[in-house]
Design a protein around this motif. Structure first.
Motif, PDB file in Angstrom:
ATOM      1  N   ASN A  70       0.852  -1.183   0.000  1.00 22.99           N
ATOM      2  CA  ASN A  70       0.000   0.000   0.000  1.00 22.99           C
ATOM      3  C   ASN A  70       0.890   1.236   0.000  1.00 22.99           C
ATOM      4  O   ASN A  70       1.669   1.437   0.938  1.00 22.99           O
ATOM      5  CB  ASN A  70      -0.888   0.011   1.249  1.00 22.99           C
ATOM      6  N   THR A 100      -8.846   1.575   7.317  1.00 23.52           N
ATOM      7  CA  THR A 100      -9.951   0.757   6.848  1.00 23.52           C
ATOM      8  C   THR A 100      -9.451  -0.425   6.026  1.00 23.52           C
ATOM      9  O   THR A 100      -8.738  -0.227   5.035  1.00 23.52           O
ATOM     10  CB  THR A 100     -10.903   1.608   5.973  1.00 23.52           C
ATOM     11  N   GLU A 102      -9.956  -3.102   3.324  1.00 23.01           N
ATOM     12  CA  GLU A 102     -10.765  -3.254   2.127  1.00 23.01           C
ATOM     13  C   GLU A 102     -10.376  -4.597   1.515  1.00 23.01           C
ATOM     14  O   GLU A 102      -9.185  -4.886   1.393  1.00 23.01           O
ATOM     15  CB  GLU A 102     -10.444  -2.096   1.178  1.00 23.01           C
ATOM     16  N   LYS A 113      -7.681   1.040   2.578  1.00 24.79           N
ATOM     17  CA  LYS A 113      -8.532   1.930   1.776  1.00 24.79           C
ATOM     18  C   LYS A 113      -7.936   3.328   1.638  1.00 24.79           C
ATOM     19  O   LYS A 113      -8.043   3.961   0.583  1.00 24.79           O
ATOM     20  CB  LYS A 113      -9.926   2.016   2.389  1.00 24.79           C
ATOM     21  N   GLU A 114      -7.303   3.836   2.673  1.00 24.45           N
ATOM     22  CA  GLU A 114      -6.768   5.192   2.666  1.00 24.45           C
ATOM     23  C   GLU A 114      -5.540   5.365   1.770  1.00 24.45           C
ATOM     24  O   GLU A 114      -5.109   6.481   1.496  1.00 24.45           O
ATOM     25  CB  GLU A 114      -6.431   5.631   4.100  1.00 24.45           C
ATOM     26  N   ASP A 145      -6.869   4.725  -6.603  1.00 19.18           N
ATOM     27  CA  ASP A 145      -7.947   5.619  -6.216  1.00 19.18           C
ATOM     28  C   ASP A 145      -8.296   6.511  -7.409  1.00 19.18           C
ATOM     29  O   ASP A 145      -7.456   7.272  -7.891  1.00 19.18           O
ATOM     30  CB  ASP A 145      -7.507   6.455  -5.015  1.00 19.18           C
TER      31      ASP A 145
END
Length: 189
Positions: A70, A100, A102, A113-114, A145
């Protein structure tokens, strides 16, 4: 002034700093911050992360055979640091840092998620190297995103304010200095 000579060590800085998410067989998720990461091959898409065997995430990744890289941002820097200095043996990093989970599209390891980019990976090999073992991961999916896509459908990671790591410090990136091939590009007359 002459250069100072140092003992052998890694001086390839700055480095990307990423949060690697993983999940064990009991479905407990964890995050480890890693700066020893990078691209190995384009086709097939291969990346690596290097992790110390004593780290909590090491056995999770080794046993599950999956992880998600990530990418990190200026907004996430405190969470990045926390996930690198606290052990998942002692704390739920997703909960403590209000991150979060995901579901991955391909792997069972969760995405964060971020994060603006989540790179889903399957372990292809583990190479013991000394203090760290290198996990070679085949990229099986990339999630981006959509808010960082421009009108030409080009992903603009710079708009996410990515960060790097150098000698124990986190830095934001500066201005764009050029693009690939600009040094040899013919100028319009």
């Amino acid at each position: 002034m002459s250069k100072e000579f140092w003992k052998p060590g890694n001086m390839v800085y700055p480095l990307p700093v990423v949060m690697v998410s993983c999940k064990d067989k009991d479905h407990k998720a964890n995050i480890i911050t890693v700066a020893w990461t990078g691209t190995i091959c384009t086709n097939p898409s291969m990346v690596y992360i290097s992790v110390r065997p004593e780290r909590y995430s090491y056995d999770i990744i080794k046993n599950s055979g999956e992880f998600v890289i990530n990418l990190t941002t200026k907004e996430l820097v405190k969470k990045v640091d926390f996930c690198g200095v606290r052990s998942g043996r002692d704390v739920d990093k997703f909960k403590e840092m209000d991150l979060t989970q995901e579901p991955g599209k391909i792997v069972s390891a969760p995405m964060i998620k971020e994060s603006p980019v989540n790179i889903e990976c399957r372990v292809k090999d583990i190479i013991p190297l000394g203090s760290h073992d290198m996990f070679i991961g085949e990229v099986v999916g990339v999630n981006v995103d959509g808010k960082f896509m421009n009108k030409n459908n080009k992903f603009e990671l710079d708009k996410a304010n990515p960060i790097v790591y150098s000698h124990g410090e986190y830095y934001s990136l500066g201005e764009r200095l050029g693009s690939f091939g600009y040094s040899v590009k013919k100028r319009a007359k």
